[in-house]
Design a protein around this motif. Structure first.
Motif, PDB file in Angstrom:
ATOM      1  N   PRO A  44       0.676  -1.359   0.629  1.00  0.00           N
ATOM      2  CA  PRO A  44       0.645   0.702  -0.142  1.00  0.00           C
ATOM      3  C   PRO A  44       0.639   0.713  -0.099  1.00  0.00           C
ATOM      4  O   PRO A  44       1.903   1.085   0.680  1.00  0.00           O
ATOM      5  N   PRO A  45       0.150   2.398  -0.426  1.00  0.00           N
ATOM      6  CA  PRO A  45       1.110   3.755  -0.801  1.00  0.00           C
ATOM      7  C   PRO A  45       1.490   3.837   0.860  1.00  0.00           C
ATOM      8  O   PRO A  45       0.206   3.498   1.072  1.00  0.00           O
ATOM      9  N   VAL A  46       2.458   5.005   1.149  1.00  0.00           N
ATOM     10  CA  VAL A  46       2.749   5.338   2.029  1.00  0.00           C
ATOM     11  C   VAL A  46       2.235   6.837   2.197  1.00  0.00           C
ATOM     12  O   VAL A  46       2.726   6.985   1.373  1.00  0.00           O
ATOM     13  N   PRO A  47       1.849   7.206   3.969  1.00  0.00           N
ATOM     14  CA  PRO A  47       1.429   8.577   3.516  1.00  0.00           C
ATOM     15  C   PRO A  47       2.340   9.361   2.929  1.00  0.00           C
ATOM     16  O   PRO A  47       3.285   9.521   3.635  1.00  0.00           O
ATOM     17  N   GLY A  48       1.861  10.280   2.404  1.00  0.00           N
ATOM     18  CA  GLY A  48       2.011  11.622   1.755  1.00  0.00           C
ATOM     19  C   GLY A  48       3.097  11.304   0.297  1.00  0.00           C
ATOM     20  O   GLY A  48       3.267  11.842  -0.868  1.00  0.00           O
ATOM     21  N   THR A  49       2.194  10.076  -0.153  1.00  0.00           N
ATOM     22  CA  THR A  49       3.389   9.309  -1.096  1.00  0.00           C
ATOM     23  C   THR A  49       1.681   9.092  -2.511  1.00  0.00           C
ATOM     24  O   THR A  49       1.132   9.199  -2.076  1.00  0.00           O
ATOM     25  N   LEU A  50       2.510   9.027  -4.225  1.00  0.00           N
ATOM     26  CA  LEU A  50       0.835   8.712  -4.714  1.00  0.00           C
ATOM     27  C   LEU A  50       1.001   7.541  -5.198  1.00  0.00           C
ATOM     28  O   LEU A  50      -0.191   7.435  -6.658  1.00  0.00           O
ATOM     29  N   GLY A  51       1.976   6.855  -5.082  1.00  0.00           N
ATOM     30  CA  GLY A  51       1.420   5.385  -5.453  1.00  0.00           C
ATOM     31  C   GLY A  51       1.526   4.204  -4.410  1.00  0.00           C
ATOM     32  O   GLY A  51       2.312   4.411  -4.210  1.00  0.00           O
ATOM     33  N   PRO A  52       1.718   2.951  -5.267  1.00  0.00           N
ATOM     34  CA  PRO A  52       1.920   2.390  -4.136  1.00  0.00           C
ATOM     35  C   PRO A  52       3.427   1.572  -3.635  1.00  0.00           C
ATOM     36  O   PRO A  52       4.704   2.299  -5.064  1.00  0.00           O
ATOM     37  N   VAL A  53       3.951   0.618  -3.137  1.00  0.00           N
ATOM     38  CA  VAL A  53       5.040   0.856  -2.709  1.00  0.00           C
ATOM     39  C   VAL A  53       5.560  -0.532  -3.988  1.00  0.00           C
ATOM     40  O   VAL A  53       5.079  -1.478  -2.678  1.00  0.00           O
ATOM     41  N   LEU A  54       6.610  -0.076  -3.828  1.00  0.00           N
ATOM     42  CA  LEU A  54       7.237  -2.017  -4.651  1.00  0.00           C
ATOM     43  C   LEU A  54       8.145  -2.363  -3.574  1.00  0.00           C
ATOM     44  O   LEU A  54       9.541  -1.964  -3.432  1.00  0.00           O
ATOM     45  N   ASP A  55       7.727  -3.683  -2.868  1.00  0.00           N
ATOM     46  CA  ASP A  55       8.074  -4.290  -1.994  1.00  0.00           C
ATOM     47  C   ASP A  55       9.139  -5.587  -2.395  1.00  0.00           C
ATOM     48  O   ASP A  55       9.248  -5.912  -1.351  1.00  0.00           O
ATOM     49  N   GLY A  56       8.981  -6.051  -3.003  1.00  0.00           N
ATOM     50  CA  GLY A  56       9.812  -7.323  -3.466  1.00  0.00           C
ATOM     51  C   GLY A  56       8.339  -7.903  -5.308  1.00  0.00           C
ATOM     52  O   GLY A  56       8.126  -7.299  -5.966  1.00  0.00           O
ATOM     53  N   LEU A  57       9.281  -8.407  -5.220  1.00  0.00           N
ATOM     54  CA  LEU A  57       8.917  -9.487  -6.776  1.00  0.00           C
ATOM     55  C   LEU A  57       8.540 -10.698  -6.347  1.00  0.00           C
ATOM     56  O   LEU A  57       8.888 -11.270  -5.828  1.00  0.00           O
ATOM     57  N   VAL A  58       7.402 -11.381  -7.107  1.00  0.00           N
ATOM     58  CA  VAL A  58       7.279 -12.780  -7.118  1.00  0.00           C
ATOM     59  C   VAL A  58       7.025 -12.833  -8.660  1.00  0.00           C
ATOM     60  O   VAL A  58       6.836 -13.004 -10.020  1.00  0.00           O
ATOM     61  N   VAL A  59       7.979 -14.468  -8.804  1.00  0.00           N
ATOM     62  CA  VAL A  59       8.526 -15.623  -9.822  1.00  0.00           C
ATOM     63  C   VAL A  59       7.534 -16.766  -9.944  1.00  0.00           C
ATOM     64  O   VAL A  59       7.816 -17.160  -8.798  1.00  0.00           O
ATOM     65  N   ALA A  60       7.300 -17.268 -10.793  1.00  0.00           N
ATOM     66  CA  ALA A  60       6.674 -18.141 -11.471  1.00  0.00           C
ATOM     67  C   ALA A  60       7.413 -19.599 -12.053  1.00  0.00           C
ATOM     68  O   ALA A  60       7.893 -19.545 -12.103  1.00  0.00           O
ATOM     69  N   LEU A  61       7.982 -19.551 -10.785  1.00  0.00           N
ATOM     70  CA  LEU A  61       8.558 -21.687 -11.119  1.00  0.00           C
ATOM     71  C   LEU A  61       7.812 -22.275 -11.064  1.00  0.00           C
ATOM     72  O   LEU A  61       7.219 -22.314 -10.870  1.00  0.00           O
ATOM     73  N   GLY A  62       8.540 -23.658 -12.700  1.00  0.00           N
ATOM     74  CA  GLY A  62       7.888 -25.035 -13.133  1.00  0.00           C
ATOM     75  C   GLY A  62       9.279 -24.978 -13.408  1.00  0.00           C
ATOM     76  O   GLY A  62      10.307 -25.553 -13.268  1.00  0.00           O
ATOM     77  N   SER A  63       8.890 -25.367 -14.203  1.00  0.00           N
ATOM     78  CA  SER A  63      10.246 -26.992 -15.248  1.00  0.00           C
ATOM     79  C   SER A  63      10.763 -26.261 -16.206  1.00  0.00           C
ATOM     80  O   SER A  63      10.151 -24.934 -16.341  1.00  0.00           O
ATOM     81  N   GLY A  64      12.197 -26.660 -16.775  1.00  0.00           N
ATOM     82  CA  GLY A  64      12.247 -25.847 -18.063  1.00  0.00           C
ATOM     83  C   GLY A  64      13.395 -25.590 -17.497  1.00  0.00           C
ATOM     84  O   GLY A  64      14.074 -24.287 -18.179  1.00  0.00           O
TER      85      GLY A  64
END
Length: 131
Positions: free
Chosen positions: A41-61
Motif C-alpha cells: 500500500p502507498p506510504v502516507p504522502g506518496t502518490l502510489g504503491p510501494v514496490l516491496d519485492g518480486l513474485v517469480v512463477a517457477l516450474g520446470s524447464g
C-alpha cells in the motif's frame, strides 16, 4: 516464489534496487513472463504503491536454475552491499548476498548455483535459513 531485497537501505533506494532486479530478471530467457512486481500500500504522502519485492512463477524447464543464475549475476553487478532473500510458498527461504558471492571463483559460483537451485527446487531450507 517471493524475492525481496534485504539491504537495509531506505525504502526509496530498496525500491530502486528492486526495479533494477526486476528489469534484470525479465531479460533472462528462462524467466521471461514469469516475474511480476509485488506492491504494498502507498506510504502516507506518496502518490502510489510501494514496490516491496518480486513474485517469480517457477516450474520446470530450467526456471529455478535461471533464477538462481540471474540473481547471482545481478548481485555481483552491484557496487554496494546487497542481500536478496528468496522465499518459496511453503516458507523455505535463503539469502544470497554480495559479501557471499562477490569473492567466489567461477568454479565456486557454478557449485553455488547448482546447490542453491537444488534447495529452491526441493523447498528445503538451508542451514540457518541462509546461504
Amino acid at each position: 516464489m517471493d524475492v525481496h531485497l534485504a539491504d537495509g537501505a531506505e525504502d526509496s533506494t530498496a525500491a530502486d534496487e528492486t526495479r533494477s532486479l526486476l528489469a534484470w530478471l525479465t531479460e533472462a530467457d528462462e524467466l521471461r513472463g514469469r516475474v511480476a512486481p509485488q506492491e504494498g500500500p502507498p506510504v502516507p504522502g506518496t502518490l502510489g504503491p510501494v514496490l516491496d519485492g518480486l513474485v517469480v512463477a517457477l516450474g520446470s524447464g530450467g526456471a529455478v536454475t535461471g533464477l538462481t543464475t540471474a540473481l547471482v549475476a545481478w548481485i555481483r553487478s552491484r557496487h554496494n552491499d546487497v542481500t536478496v532473500k528468496a522465499t518459496r510458498p511453503d516458507g523455505a527461504s535463503l539469502e544470497i548476498s554480495t559479501k557471499l558471492v562477490g569473492p567466489m571463483t567461477p568454479r565456486e559460483l557454478r557449485t553455488f548455483v547448482t546447490d542453491t537451485s537444488r534447495i529452491l527446487e526441493s523447498g528445503r531450507e538451508a542451514d540457518g535459513g541462509a546461504l
